[in-house]
Design a protein around this motif. Structure first.
Motif, mmCIF file in Angstrom:
data_model
loop_
_atom_site.group_PDB
_atom_site.id
_atom_site.type_symbol
_atom_site.label_atom_id
_atom_site.label_comp_id
_atom_site.label_asym_id
_atom_site.label_seq_id
_atom_site.Cartn_x
_atom_site.Cartn_y
_atom_site.Cartn_z
ATOM 1 N N ALA A 29 -53.201 -21.695 -25.091
ATOM 2 C CA ALA A 29 -52.279 -22.794 -25.416
ATOM 3 C C ALA A 29 -50.948 -22.618 -24.687
ATOM 4 N N VAL A 30 -50.453 -21.397 -24.641
ATOM 5 C CA VAL A 30 -49.192 -21.126 -23.945
ATOM 6 C C VAL A 30 -49.347 -21.377 -22.448
ATOM 7 N N MET A 31 -50.452 -20.916 -21.868
ATOM 8 C CA MET A 31 -50.665 -21.102 -20.436
ATOM 9 C C MET A 31 -50.853 -22.583 -20.100
ATOM 10 N N GLU A 32 -51.524 -23.314 -20.972
ATOM 11 C CA GLU A 32 -51.703 -24.747 -20.762
ATOM 12 C C GLU A 32 -50.345 -25.462 -20.795
ATOM 13 N N ALA A 33 -49.499 -25.059 -21.712
ATOM 14 C CA ALA A 33 -48.165 -25.656 -21.802
ATOM 15 C C ALA A 33 -47.356 -25.369 -20.535
ATOM 16 N N LYS A 123 -39.676 -36.340 -20.579
ATOM 17 C CA LYS A 123 -40.965 -36.529 -21.255
ATOM 18 C C LYS A 123 -41.645 -35.179 -21.485
ATOM 19 N N ARG A 124 -41.596 -34.301 -20.474
ATOM 20 C CA ARG A 124 -42.228 -32.985 -20.617
ATOM 21 C C ARG A 124 -41.489 -32.140 -21.645
ATOM 22 N N VAL A 125 -40.179 -32.230 -21.705
ATOM 23 C CA VAL A 125 -39.413 -31.492 -22.723
ATOM 24 C C VAL A 125 -39.824 -31.972 -24.110
ATOM 25 N N GLU A 131 -45.512 -29.670 -28.888
ATOM 26 C CA GLU A 131 -46.461 -28.559 -28.818
ATOM 27 C C GLU A 131 -45.976 -27.381 -29.652
ATOM 28 N N LEU A 132 -44.698 -27.096 -29.581
ATOM 29 C CA LEU A 132 -44.130 -26.001 -30.362
ATOM 30 C C LEU A 132 -44.262 -26.280 -31.857
ATOM 31 N N LYS A 133 -43.986 -27.524 -32.254
ATOM 32 C CA LYS A 133 -44.147 -27.893 -33.665
ATOM 33 C C LYS A 133 -45.586 -27.681 -34.116
ATOM 34 N N LEU A 135 -47.862 -25.668 -32.801
ATOM 35 C CA LEU A 135 -48.162 -24.230 -32.864
ATOM 36 C C LEU A 135 -47.577 -23.588 -34.109
ATOM 37 N N LEU A 136 -46.371 -23.994 -34.478
ATOM 38 C CA LEU A 136 -45.734 -23.412 -35.650
ATOM 39 C C LEU A 136 -46.398 -23.893 -36.943
ATOM 40 N N GLN A 137 -46.922 -25.107 -36.954
ATOM 41 C CA GLN A 137 -47.577 -25.636 -38.152
ATOM 42 C C GLN A 137 -48.914 -24.945 -38.387
ATOM 43 N N LYS A 138 -49.570 -24.474 -37.315
ATOM 44 C CA LYS A 138 -50.854 -23.785 -37.448
ATOM 45 C C LYS A 138 -50.695 -22.482 -38.234
ATOM 46 N N LYS A 139 -49.531 -21.859 -38.126
ATOM 47 C CA LYS A 139 -49.290 -20.606 -38.819
ATOM 48 C C LYS A 139 -49.019 -20.928 -40.260
#
Length: 139
Positions: A29-33, A123-125, A131-133, A135-139
C-alpha cells in the motif's frame, strides 16, 4: 541479481521492504501510494512542458506577426519618401496595442498552465490524505 526494470522502478523497493516485515506496516500500500505520487509529478511536469511549448509557439507567432506589421509600415514609409504621416503613427500605435494585448494573452496562458499543473499536484495530495485516513482506520 535480476536486471533493473525501468518500467517498474518500485519493484526493487517492494522486494527490499518485504524482507523487513513490520507489524501494521502495509508495504504494498505504501509503495503503491508512492508510485501514484511519482505519476502525479510526471503528469504535472508534462502539463507544464506542454504549456511552455504552447506559450513559446504563441510567442513566436506574435513576434512574427508584429515584425511583419512593422516591416509593412517601414516599407510604406520608405515608399512615401520617409516623411511620417498621421496614418503611419496610427499604424505604429495599433501595432503596439496589439503587441500589448498579445502579451496579456501570454500571461493568461502561463497562468492557466501553472493552475493546471497545481491542480494535478493538489489532487494527488488530496488522494494521499484519503489513503492515510483509510490506512489509519484499518488499525
Amino acid at each position: 541479481m535480476e536486471p533493473f526494470d525501468a518500467a517498474n522502478p518500485f519493484a526493487e523497493f517492494n522486494k527490499l521492504f518485504e524482507q523487513f516485515k513490520l507489524p501494521g506496516f502495509d508495504v504494498p500500500a505504501v509503495m503503491e501510494a508512492r508510485r501514484k505520487d511519482v505519476e502525479a509529478l510526471i503528469a504535472a511536469n508534462q502539463t507544464a512542458v506542454q504549456g511552455i511549448q504552447a506559450l513559446a509557439q504563441k510567442q513566436a507567432e506574435m513576434l512574427r506577426s508584429t515584425l511583419s506589421e512593422l516591416q509593412e509600415v517601414a516599407q510604406k514609409q520608405a515608399a512615401t519618401g520617409g516623411v511620417p504621416s498621421a496614418q503611419t503613427a496610427e499604424l505604429v500605435q495599433q501595432t503596439l496595442h496589439k503587441a500589448l494585448a498579445d502579451m496579456q494573452q501570454l500571461t493568461q496562458a502561463a497562468y492557466r498552465t501553472q493552475a493546471d499543473s497545481y491542480a494535478v499536484i493538489a489532487k494527488r495530495v488530496e488522494e494521499n490524505v484519503e489513503e492515510l485516513k483509510t490506512l489509519l482506520q484499518k488499525k
